[in-house]
Design an enzyme around this catalytic site. Structure first.
Site, PDB file in Angstrom:
ATOM      1  N   ASP A  35      39.947  46.976  38.008  1.00  0.00           N
ATOM      2  CA  ASP A  35      39.488  48.239  37.430  1.00  0.00           C
ATOM      3  C   ASP A  35      38.372  48.877  38.244  1.00  0.00           C
ATOM      4  OD1 ASP A  35      37.952  46.073  36.659  1.00  0.00           O
ATOM      5  OD2 ASP A  35      37.984  46.524  34.520  1.00  0.00           O
TER       6      ASP A  35
ATOM      7  N   HIS B  41      34.955  39.048  28.768  1.00  0.00           N
ATOM      8  CA  HIS B  41      34.167  39.685  27.706  1.00  0.00           C
ATOM      9  C   HIS B  41      34.207  38.939  26.379  1.00  0.00           C
ATOM     10  CE1 HIS B  41      33.245  43.153  30.076  1.00  0.00           C
ATOM     11  NE2 HIS B  41      34.495  43.579  30.159  1.00  0.00           N
TER      12      HIS B  41
END
Length: 409
Positions: free
Chosen positions: A267, A148
């Site tokens: 995740d 990210h």
């Protein structure tokens, strides 16, 4: 193509910095570098280290980071400390906001922050260099996968984008890189970095959100080289498999990558506090098993994952897949047994969360992505368009890329 059952041995090079678990994001922070240490200990307990080469990564330095990140941002990361953020001077708060550090909860300032960046990014760059030298078939850095981070902003619990840096390193020796990710969020900044080049194809299976729409497919020379599968809550093993295998199979046929980077964010597992998918560890690992079966040089990275024992379970299991070993579901004795209470098992069960991805959703998305792949030029040949300017790749590296022999696979 090799079969899913391919269990052949590979030369696996595993990168681990022993100090990685000492870094601490802070109280109530969900990201815990300790998960890498627990993963490593579980790997040792299963004796997987006997089937691969263990390496301490070379620590990255500022010059490595500047191949993607801005000089001002890197200088800021070098200087910021928990003490300096309390300085009342307006320039301090301005820079914190400008670089998105210590502003939101996912970019805290902690002690030895820059050294932490050097460690996790160094692992990914070292893994890429290992593949470049054809000294391994598979290279692993579970501490990496910070997808990210922007050129001049921290994001998503990361501070430097080791994924982009590793791909830039691979582009020195490989003509075409296929980047795949199976974590919960979209790999936005990896796609952004390479959206206008045909030398990198990105394929992301992620939760539908603000980025990574199926209609986002790249620009210019990179048009159709970004593939996005935005999925709904409750994604299970069966649905992911029905999408992942045909899309990756076709991408391999059309694009013929010389190296693959797989980001294995945990995740997307069932029960993650920040994810809403419902994958089992086996279902997650099946994606790696399928990618491995093509026998193309492969880099495996970590990523998100906020239930520490499940992250360790998953990445240990996937290390076993990389080396071609099967693991007993009963965990061996290890230094962190308390984390694996009460059952002390390797695998976890999915929850009863409803899968909102209907069969028609998966079929429609699959057909859309396969249609996009039909627009991709079959195995684009060198000369390619230049590597994105953000890489600042040296002219010598481009010459090396042109002169290299085909990689051993």
């Amino acid at each position: 193509m090799a079969s899913l059952a391919d269990g052949g041995k590979r030369r696996v090079s595993y990168f681990y910095e022993p100090m990685i678990g000492d870094y601490y994001y802070g109280v109530n922070q969900p990201t815990k570098p300790q998960r890498i240490r627990v993963t490593h200990n579980l790997i040792l307990s299963y004796n997987l280290h006997r089937h691969m080469e263990i390496n301490h990564p070379d620590l990255a330095d500022a010059s490595d980071f500047e191949k993607f990140h801005s000089l001002e941002y890197i200088n800021f990361l070098k200087s910021v400390t928990p003490e300096t953020v309390t300085d009342p001077h307006p320039s301090v708060s301005e820079n914190l906001k400008r670089f998105n550090v210590d502003v939101d909860w996912d970019g805290p300032v902690f002690h030895n922050l820059f050294d932490y960046c050097r460690a996790y990014a160094g692992g990914s760059i070292s893994a890429a260099a290992k593949l470049n030298r054809q000294e391994a078939d598979i290279a692993i850095n579970w501490a990496g996968g910070m997808h990210h981070v922007k050129k001049d902003k921290a994001s998503g619990f990361g501070y430097v984008n080791d994924v982009v840096l590793a791909i830039l390193e691979l582009l020195k020796s490989f003509k075409r890189v296929l980047y795949i990710e199976i974590g919960f969020p979209h790999g936005d900044e990896v796609e952004e970095a390479f959206k206008d080049t045909d030398r990198v194809m990105t394929v992301s299976f992620h939760k539908v959100g603000d980025t990574g729409d199926i209609s986002d497919y790249g620009e210019g020379k990179g048009q159709y080289y970004s593939l996005n599968a935005p999925l709904k809550d409750g994604l299970d093993d069966f649905s992911l498999r029905g999408l992942f295998i045909p899309v990756i199979h076709r991408a391999m046929e059309i694009y013929e990558p010389e190296v693959i980077v797989l980001q294995c964010g945990a995740d997307s597992l069932a029960g993650d506090p920040f994810g809403t998918f419902n994958l089992s560890i086996k279902g997650h690992g099946d994606c790696l098993q399928y990618v491995r079966s093509f026998n193309v040089p492969l880099m495996i990275l970590g990523g998100g994952g906020y239930t520490l024992p499940n992250v360790a379970r998953c990445w240990c299991y996937e290390t076993a897949i990389a080396v071609g070993e099967q693991l007993d579901n009963d965990l061996p004795g290890n230094d962190y047994m308390k984390y694996f209470r009460p059952d002390y098992k390797l695998h976890i069960l999915p929850t009863n969360r409803q899968n909102l991805n209907t069969r028609l959703d998966i079929i429609t998305m699959r057909e859309t992505l396969l249609a996009q792949l039909s627009l991709v030029m079959h195995a684009p040949s060198v000369p390619f368009q230049d590597t994105p300017s953000s890489s600042q790749a040296t002219e010598a590296a481009e010459v090396d890329m042109e002169k290299r022999n085909d990689p051993r696979i």
